[in-house]
Design a protein around this motif. Structure first.
Motif, PDB file in Angstrom:
ATOM      1  N   GLU A 181       9.933   8.118 -11.825  1.00  0.00           N
ATOM      2  CA  GLU A 181       8.762   7.874 -10.988  1.00  0.00           C
ATOM      3  C   GLU A 181       8.874   6.521 -10.255  1.00  0.00           C
ATOM      4  O   GLU A 181       8.672   6.439  -9.048  1.00  0.00           O
ATOM      5  N   THR A 182       9.237   5.495 -10.993  1.00  0.00           N
ATOM      6  CA  THR A 182       9.291   4.159 -10.379  1.00  0.00           C
ATOM      7  C   THR A 182      10.493   4.016  -9.443  1.00  0.00           C
ATOM      8  O   THR A 182      10.457   3.215  -8.520  1.00  0.00           O
ATOM      9  N   ASN A 183      11.542   4.815  -9.653  1.00  0.00           N
ATOM     10  CA  ASN A 183      12.690   4.727  -8.749  1.00  0.00           C
ATOM     11  C   ASN A 183      12.342   5.150  -7.324  1.00  0.00           C
ATOM     12  O   ASN A 183      13.023   4.779  -6.378  1.00  0.00           O
ATOM     13  N   LYS A 184      11.265   5.913  -7.186  1.00  0.00           N
ATOM     14  CA  LYS A 184      10.857   6.363  -5.848  1.00  0.00           C
ATOM     15  C   LYS A 184      10.467   5.204  -4.945  1.00  0.00           C
ATOM     16  O   LYS A 184      10.473   5.320  -3.723  1.00  0.00           O
ATOM     17  N   ILE A 185      10.086   4.066  -5.525  1.00  0.00           N
ATOM     18  CA  ILE A 185       9.660   2.940  -4.682  1.00  0.00           C
ATOM     19  C   ILE A 185      10.840   2.049  -4.281  1.00  0.00           C
ATOM     20  O   ILE A 185      10.680   1.145  -3.461  1.00  0.00           O
ATOM     21  N   ALA A 186      12.037   2.322  -4.833  1.00  0.00           N
ATOM     22  CA  ALA A 186      13.203   1.479  -4.536  1.00  0.00           C
ATOM     23  C   ALA A 186      13.513   1.450  -3.040  1.00  0.00           C
ATOM     24  O   ALA A 186      14.019   0.455  -2.514  1.00  0.00           O
ATOM     25  N   PHE A 210       0.819  -1.218   0.000  1.00  0.00           N
ATOM     26  CA  PHE A 210       0.000   0.000   0.000  1.00  0.00           C
ATOM     27  C   PHE A 210       0.851   1.266   0.000  1.00  0.00           C
ATOM     28  O   PHE A 210       0.420   2.308  -0.481  1.00  0.00           O
ATOM     29  N   LYS A 211       2.088   1.154   0.479  1.00  0.00           N
ATOM     30  CA  LYS A 211       3.008   2.291   0.376  1.00  0.00           C
ATOM     31  C   LYS A 211       3.393   2.513  -1.089  1.00  0.00           C
ATOM     32  O   LYS A 211       3.505   3.647  -1.545  1.00  0.00           O
ATOM     33  N   VAL A 212       3.600   1.420  -1.804  1.00  0.00           N
ATOM     34  CA  VAL A 212       3.918   1.524  -3.233  1.00  0.00           C
ATOM     35  C   VAL A 212       2.756   2.185  -3.971  1.00  0.00           C
ATOM     36  O   VAL A 212       2.945   3.088  -4.790  1.00  0.00           O
ATOM     37  N   ILE A 213       1.556   1.760  -3.657  1.00  0.00           N
ATOM     38  CA  ILE A 213       0.350   2.330  -4.272  1.00  0.00           C
ATOM     39  C   ILE A 213       0.283   3.832  -4.022  1.00  0.00           C
ATOM     40  O   ILE A 213      -0.006   4.623  -4.911  1.00  0.00           O
ATOM     41  N   LYS A 214       0.610   4.215  -2.801  1.00  0.00           N
ATOM     42  CA  LYS A 214       0.585   5.629  -2.414  1.00  0.00           C
ATOM     43  C   LYS A 214       1.659   6.431  -3.154  1.00  0.00           C
ATOM     44  O   LYS A 214       1.383   7.483  -3.721  1.00  0.00           O
ATOM     45  N   ILE A 215       2.888   5.918  -3.143  1.00  0.00           N
ATOM     46  CA  ILE A 215       4.004   6.666  -3.750  1.00  0.00           C
ATOM     47  C   ILE A 215       3.786   6.867  -5.253  1.00  0.00           C
ATOM     48  O   ILE A 215       4.109   7.907  -5.795  1.00  0.00           O
ATOM     49  N   LEU A 216       3.209   5.865  -5.902  1.00  0.00           N
ATOM     50  CA  LEU A 216       2.978   5.985  -7.350  1.00  0.00           C
ATOM     51  C   LEU A 216       1.624   6.631  -7.664  1.00  0.00           C
ATOM     52  O   LEU A 216       1.226   6.711  -8.818  1.00  0.00           O
ATOM     53  N   HIS A 217       0.916   7.080  -6.618  1.00  0.00           N
ATOM     54  CA  HIS A 217      -0.388   7.738  -6.763  1.00  0.00           C
ATOM     55  C   HIS A 217      -1.404   6.858  -7.479  1.00  0.00           C
ATOM     56  O   HIS A 217      -2.252   7.352  -8.213  1.00  0.00           O
ATOM     57  N   LEU A 218      -1.299   5.554  -7.270  1.00  0.00           N
ATOM     58  CA  LEU A 218      -2.238   4.647  -7.946  1.00  0.00           C
ATOM     59  C   LEU A 218      -3.639   4.760  -7.349  1.00  0.00           C
ATOM     60  O   LEU A 218      -4.621   4.394  -7.990  1.00  0.00           O
TER      61      LEU A 218
END
Ligand code: CTP
Ligand code: ZN
Length: 153
Positions: free
Chosen positions: A70-75, A27-35
């Motif tokens: 954008e996707t690097n933010k979830i690393a 859910f953090k990934v969902i949040k960071i990518l604004h999904l």
């Protein structure tokens, strides 16, 4: 098709598959990518078996192709992620994520007295150590270490 080979989450025609997310951080990934604000079709599975991670989560976003930035933010919270770019049902590209040099507005500063925790100021860190993960606050210069990372909700 053996039961092992059956997909837990259906294949998509075009879009991005984010695989190998630690289940606890889905859910953090969902949040960071604004999904949570994205109107595209999104399917996900969590607490799926993974040899590497124990349990993993997977998210499939139809008709969406992300910039690497954008996707690097979830690393930070999902370092083993594999991004699969799907075009006409085929995997046309596989990408990994890497931690950026600078993080803006992703996580909180561990210093409770930092201006970012007191006023409405977006956090900003320089990433000093990408392996152990150690973040230097641009404002108070204090370090936020891996076990202190709190993603901004
Ligand atoms: N996938 C999908 N829709 C497609 C094609 C693939 O949702 N049309 C998904 C698969 O379910 C898988 C991921 O994209 O989760 C990668 O697909 P593929 O490379 O075929 O799978 P693997 O070989 O298992 O890849 P890896 O070992 O990198 O996980
Ligand atoms: Zn700070």
């Amino acid at each position: 098709m053996s039961t092992e080979k059956q997909l837990k989450v259906s294949a998509i025609k075009d879009g991005t598959v984010i695989d190998h997310i630690p289940a606890a951080n889905l859910f953090k990934v969902i949040k960071i990518l604004h999904l949570d604000e994205c109107a595209n079709q999104i399917t996900f599975g969590t607490n799926l078996e993974s040899k590497k991670l124990g349990t993993k989560a997977i998210v499939k976003i139809s008709d969406k192709f992300f910039e690497e930035e954008e996707t690097n933010k979830i690393a930070l919270i999902a370092p083993d992620v594999k991004l699969n770019i799907i075009k006409d049902y085929e995997v046309v590209e596989k990408r990994e994520v890497s931690i950026p040099d600078e993080l803006v507005g992703i996580c909180k500063c561990a210093n409770p007295k930092c201006v970012t925790n007191v006023e409405n100021v977006k956090t900003r860190f320089m990433v000093e150590d990408k392996k152990k993960i150690s973040l230097r606050c641009h404002y108070c210069e204090k370090l936020t270490e891996q076990d202190q990372i709190v993603v901004i909700a």
